[in-house]
Design an enzyme around this catalytic site. Structure first.
Site, mmCIF file in Angstrom:
data_model
loop_
_atom_site.group_PDB
_atom_site.id
_atom_site.type_symbol
_atom_site.label_atom_id
_atom_site.label_comp_id
_atom_site.label_asym_id
_atom_site.label_seq_id
_atom_site.Cartn_x
_atom_site.Cartn_y
_atom_site.Cartn_z
ATOM 1 N N SER A 155 -25.576 18.283 -21.314
ATOM 2 C CA SER A 155 -26.781 17.459 -21.395
ATOM 3 C C SER A 155 -26.540 16.267 -22.330
ATOM 4 O O SER A 155 -25.671 15.457 -22.061
ATOM 5 C CB SER A 155 -27.977 18.318 -21.818
ATOM 6 O OG SER A 155 -29.185 17.611 -21.687
ATOM 7 N N ASP A 246 -33.121 18.438 -11.464
ATOM 8 C CA ASP A 246 -32.866 17.688 -12.695
ATOM 9 C C ASP A 246 -33.416 16.276 -12.500
ATOM 10 O O ASP A 246 -33.020 15.584 -11.555
ATOM 11 C CB ASP A 246 -31.358 17.645 -12.956
ATOM 12 C CG ASP A 246 -30.992 16.948 -14.259
ATOM 13 O OD1 ASP A 246 -31.791 16.129 -14.757
ATOM 14 O OD2 ASP A 246 -29.898 17.208 -14.782
ATOM 15 N N HIS A 276 -31.713 21.692 -14.828
ATOM 16 C CA HIS A 276 -31.107 21.124 -16.029
ATOM 17 C C HIS A 276 -31.191 22.173 -17.144
ATOM 18 O O HIS A 276 -32.256 22.734 -17.410
ATOM 19 C CB HIS A 276 -31.868 19.864 -16.446
ATOM 20 C CG HIS A 276 -31.220 19.094 -17.544
ATOM 21 N ND1 HIS A 276 -30.523 17.925 -17.331
ATOM 22 C CD2 HIS A 276 -31.162 19.318 -18.878
ATOM 23 C CE1 HIS A 276 -30.074 17.460 -18.482
ATOM 24 N NE2 HIS A 276 -30.451 18.301 -19.441
#
Length: 311
Positions: A155, A246, A276
């Site tokens: 991320s 996501d 995500h």
């Protein structure tokens, strides 16, 4: 496709634990809640030590994982997730123990400074400081082969991986042998607003970005949004994983395709039905375990030629 049943269970549990959307939660409370939900470390590892890397800002804490006493193990510098505003060295402790053992690598996990107290470029500066520290073969890494090193992150940590790779290239510094980015957002824009979960929504994205880069005029810098760079030639080979669910998926995949078009070897994997944040949830999600094995395979391929030569 929608979230897989297993992913839906994870998202539902996170919603119950958090109680409200991340962007509606004071950052200190969110840090505490996410820290409390971190997977406990249960996998024994040969060595694990915390070190403070000297820096102009007063030092960058890192945690070093070593799977054995073998000399000449390669190095992976890891940057955690958390929107640049949450996360710490404990967040991926169990995951990184397993990665160090499975891939046969020394892992250096970076506790970079967090926003909003420390906006950009603090996080990137800290990651650069640690990379330069690794490359001078400090005493804590004396038996590792620091000439064989990879950048990796999840991320926000994946974005830092992209950004740091560009900065190293642009400034003529030593490049990593590869960059491993797990849904690292390549540009500060929501490309898939339809793919929101409690683990990341469009509103969460903007909340995190506003803390990290308050001045929106700065966000076109490739050291913030790597996908804005005009020239991607000469960057390290990339392993890029994305989640179908996501809000920033398409922007990251576009960056991977642009890297490939620029002649950079790219391995791109999209995980259907995953959200995500899924990658380090190997205990709960079979696709996370599949991705873990792919990462180990990638590291083995990157480092194997040198290992064969050394033997």
């Amino acid at each position: 496709m929608p979230l897989s049943p297993e992913a839906q269970q994870v998202v539902d549990a996170a919603a119950d634990r958090l109680g409200r959307p991340m962007h509606e939660t004071p950052v200190d409370e969110l840090r505490a809640a996410l820290a409390a939900g971190a997977a406990p470390a249960t996998t024994p590892i040969r060595h694990r030590v915390d070190v403070v890397v000297p820096s102009a800002s007063g030092g960058v804490p890192v945690r070093i994982y070593r799977p054995s006493d073998e000399v000449g193990l390669p190095v992976v510098q890891w940057m955690h997730s958390g929107g640049y505003a949450v996360g710490n060295l404990d967040q991926n402790d169990e995951y990184l123990r397993k990665l160090s053992i499975a891939a046969g690598v020394v892992v250096v996990s970076v506790d970079y400074r967090l926003a909003p107290e420390h906006p950009h470029p603090a996080a990137l500066d800290d990651c650069l400081t640690v990379w330069e520290w690794i490359k001078v073969r400090p005493r804590g890494l004396a038996s590792a082969d620091v000439d064989r090193a990879v950048l990796a992150g999840e991320s926000a940590g994946g974005t830092l991986t992209f950004c740091l790779s560009q900065k190293l290239r642009d400034t003529g510094r030593s490049l990593p042998e590869a960059q491993v980015a797990l849904y690292g957002t390549a540009a500060m824009r929501v490309t898939n607003p339809e793919h929101a979960t409690v683990l990341l929504s469009p509103a969460d994205c903007h909340w995190f970005w506003d803390m990290y880069v308050p001045d929106r005029a700065e966000r076109d810098s490739p050291y913030i949004s790597p996908g804005t760079a005009d020239d991607l030639r000469g960057l390290p080979p990339a392993f890029v994983a994305t989640a179908e669910i996501d809000p920033t998926r398409d922007g990251t995949e576009e960056y991977a395709r642009r890297l490939q078009a620029a002649g950079v070897p790219v391995e791109l994997h999209r995980y259907p039905g995953m959200m995500h944040g899924f990658a380090t949830m190997t205990a709960a999600l079979p696709p996370a375990r599949d991705l873990f094995e792919r990462i180990v395979g990638c590291l083995n391929r990157v480092f194997e030629p040198s290992r064969s030569t050394a033997s």
